[in-house]
Design an enzyme around this catalytic site. Structure first.
Site, PDB file in Angstrom:
ATOM      1  N   TYR A   1       0.832  -1.205   0.000  1.00  0.00           N
ATOM      2  CA  TYR A   1       0.000   0.000   0.000  1.00  0.00           C
ATOM      3  C   TYR A   1       0.860   1.245   0.000  1.00  0.00           C
ATOM      4  CZ  TYR A   1       0.790   0.947   5.004  1.00  0.00           C
ATOM      5  OH  TYR A   1       1.359   1.254   6.223  1.00  0.00           O
TER       6      TYR A   1
ATOM      7  N   ARG B   1      -7.046 -20.757  -1.210  1.00  0.00           N
ATOM      8  CA  ARG B   1      -5.999 -20.555  -0.215  1.00  0.00           C
ATOM      9  C   ARG B   1      -4.871 -21.569  -0.372  1.00  0.00           C
ATOM     10  NH1 ARG B   1      -4.368 -21.973   4.994  1.00  0.00           N
ATOM     11  NH2 ARG B   1      -3.438 -20.226   6.109  1.00  0.00           N
TER      12      ARG B   1
ATOM     13  N   LYS C   1       6.432  -2.068   2.069  1.00  0.00           N
ATOM     14  CA  LYS C   1       5.229  -1.462   2.674  1.00  0.00           C
ATOM     15  C   LYS C   1       4.028  -2.395   2.488  1.00  0.00           C
ATOM     16  CE  LYS C   1       3.252   3.165   3.269  1.00  0.00           C
ATOM     17  NZ  LYS C   1       3.321   3.146   4.714  1.00  0.00           N
TER      18      LYS C   1
ATOM     19  N   ARG D   1       8.131   4.064  -4.681  1.00  0.00           N
ATOM     20  CA  ARG D   1       8.244   3.079  -3.585  1.00  0.00           C
ATOM     21  C   ARG D   1       7.236   1.943  -3.757  1.00  0.00           C
ATOM     22  NH1 ARG D   1       7.678   5.278   2.361  1.00  0.00           N
ATOM     23  NH2 ARG D   1       5.500   5.435   1.711  1.00  0.00           N
TER      24      ARG D   1
HETATM   25  N1  PDD Z   1       2.834   5.162   7.452  1.00  0.00           N
HETATM   26  N2  PDD Z   1       7.514   3.997   8.904  1.00  0.00           N
HETATM   27  C1  PDD Z   1       6.410   3.246   8.901  1.00  0.00           C
HETATM   28  C2  PDD Z   1       6.427   1.928   9.571  1.00  0.00           C
HETATM   29  C3  PDD Z   1       5.240   3.716   8.270  1.00  0.00           C
HETATM   30  O1  PDD Z   1       4.134   2.967   8.250  1.00  0.00           O
HETATM   31  C4  PDD Z   1       5.257   4.997   7.657  1.00  0.00           C
HETATM   32  C5  PDD Z   1       4.057   5.547   6.943  1.00  0.00           C
HETATM   33  C6  PDD Z   1       6.447   5.751   7.695  1.00  0.00           C
HETATM   34  C7  PDD Z   1       6.559   7.101   7.038  1.00  0.00           C
HETATM   35  O2  PDD Z   1       6.638   6.961   5.652  1.00  0.00           O
HETATM   36  P1  PDD Z   1       6.144   8.118   4.663  1.00  0.00           P
HETATM   37  O3  PDD Z   1       6.868   9.350   5.027  1.00  0.00           O
HETATM   38  O4  PDD Z   1       6.516   7.602   3.338  1.00  0.00           O
HETATM   39  O5  PDD Z   1       4.651   8.251   4.862  1.00  0.00           O
HETATM   40  C8  PDD Z   1       7.558   5.206   8.312  1.00  0.00           C
HETATM   41  C9  PDD Z   1       1.655   5.470   6.687  1.00  0.00           C
HETATM   42  C10 PDD Z   1       1.385   6.927   6.536  1.00  0.00           C
HETATM   43  C11 PDD Z   1       0.464   4.667   7.178  1.00  0.00           C
HETATM   44  O6  PDD Z   1       0.674   3.477   7.334  1.00  0.00           O
HETATM   45  O7  PDD Z   1      -0.625   5.201   7.360  1.00  0.00           O
END
Ligand code: PDD
Length: 288
Positions: free
Chosen positions: A33, A100, A147, A52
């Site tokens: 995501y 699954r 992510k 990313r």
């Molecule tokens: N979170 N580290 C983690 C574990 C994160 O989940 C996030 C972002 C960041 C910051 O990344 P960025 O600057 O690219 O948003 C660092 C998002 C916003 C979320 O899960 O809602």
């Protein structure tokens, strides 16, 4: 007016949007995501988010159902239909639905969903007053640099913080060093005014906001060290802050009940927040 969301090529009121119970995002957290900020109806740093997104997809050998211009068109259409001025667009791609099985399916059609959320980015009580955090062991899987939607450990850390009367949690590795926050990157400012944040590796998410903040700090001639820092170093720091797309820069004024900067946002943090906000507003003001 119900929120309009996107699911696999269709724009629908949120209560009509559905995906299969066999979706691998649901069964295996086999999905990635991105969360992009929106200011003045415009996406912020979205090119970097898409870059990313592709890195995450590549790491998992997953396909994107849409090209980048098509993804941007979906994000912009959601902003338009929901009249989103300030907030975020959430976008998720899973490997798709298949019976699954731990083996990745061949030929499954990736699932893409996206939706908007209204959020205050420019000013909020947390931005003005700062947040308090606890430290807690980082029990996430071994690849938080990808992510993925496997966010249960982060959610548990956040709940632990709330139950302790704090706002968020900083995650600590097995050697006592802070990796990052539950959903944000973490920084301290040492007594000699050096900004310290964990170096990029498989232990943290390479934050889009992190990259911009380090660039802005460098341009401002500030001193930066990208290295591990311990909980005790954080407790002795002059200032601390966290960054993320939905938070921009938030001052941390208390760590494990120890106040930093007498419980007020520090000057360097305030300066970086201002620099980042100005850059975001400039991007929001630009027209193609
Ligand atoms: N979170 N580290 C983690 C574990 C994160 O989940 C996030 C972002 C960041 C910051 O990344 P960025 O600057 O690219 O948003 C660092 C998002 C916003 C979320 O899960 O809602």
């Amino acid at each position: 007016m119900p929120r309009i969301v996107y699911v696999n090529g269709r724009y629908l009121p949120e209560h009509q949007a559905t995906i299969s119970i066999f979706d691998r995002g649901f069964l295996f957290a086999d999905a990635v995501y991105e969360v992009s900020a929106v200011l003045n109806n415009r996406l912020i740093e979205n090119r970097n988010h898409l870059r990313r997104l592709h890195r995450s997809l590549d790491e998992l050998a997953m396909d994107s159902p849409l090209t980048d211009p098509e993804i941007v068109a979906v994000q912009e259409e959601l902003i338009r239909r929901n009249e989103l001025r300030e907030g975020v667009v959430y976008l998720q791609i899973s490997r798709g639905a298949a019976d699954r099985d731990f083996v990745f399916p061949t030929g499954a059609q990736p699932t893409m969903v996206a939706f908007t959320q209204v959020k205050p980015l420019l000013s909020s009580p947390q931005a003005e007053e700062g947040i308090s955090v606890i430290t807690t062991p980082d029990i996430r899987w071994g690849r938080p640099d990808i992510k993925t939607v496997g966010l249960l450990a982060s959610s548990m850390a956040k709940m632990q913080a709330l139950q302790a009367g704090a706002d968020d949690a900083l995650l600590v590795d097995s050697e006592g060093y802070i990796t990052e926050g539950s959903a944000c990157n973490a920084y301290i400012v040492t007594t000699d005014n050096t900004i310290v944040t964990r170096h990029l590796s498989q232990a943290i998410l390479p934050g889009i906001t992190r990259s911009s903040i380090l660039e802005l700090a460098r341009e401002a001639g500030l001193s930066i060290e990208e290295r591990p820092f311990s909980v005790s170093e954080a407790l002795a720091a002059r200032e601390a802050f966290v960054t993320g797309s939905a938070a921009f820069v938030l001052p941390v004024v208390k760590i494990d009940n120890r106040q930093l900067n007498r419980g007020r946002p520090g000057p360097l943090t305030t300066r970086l927040r201002k620099l980042y906000t100005e850059r975001a507003l400039r991007e929001a003001g630009e027209r193609d």
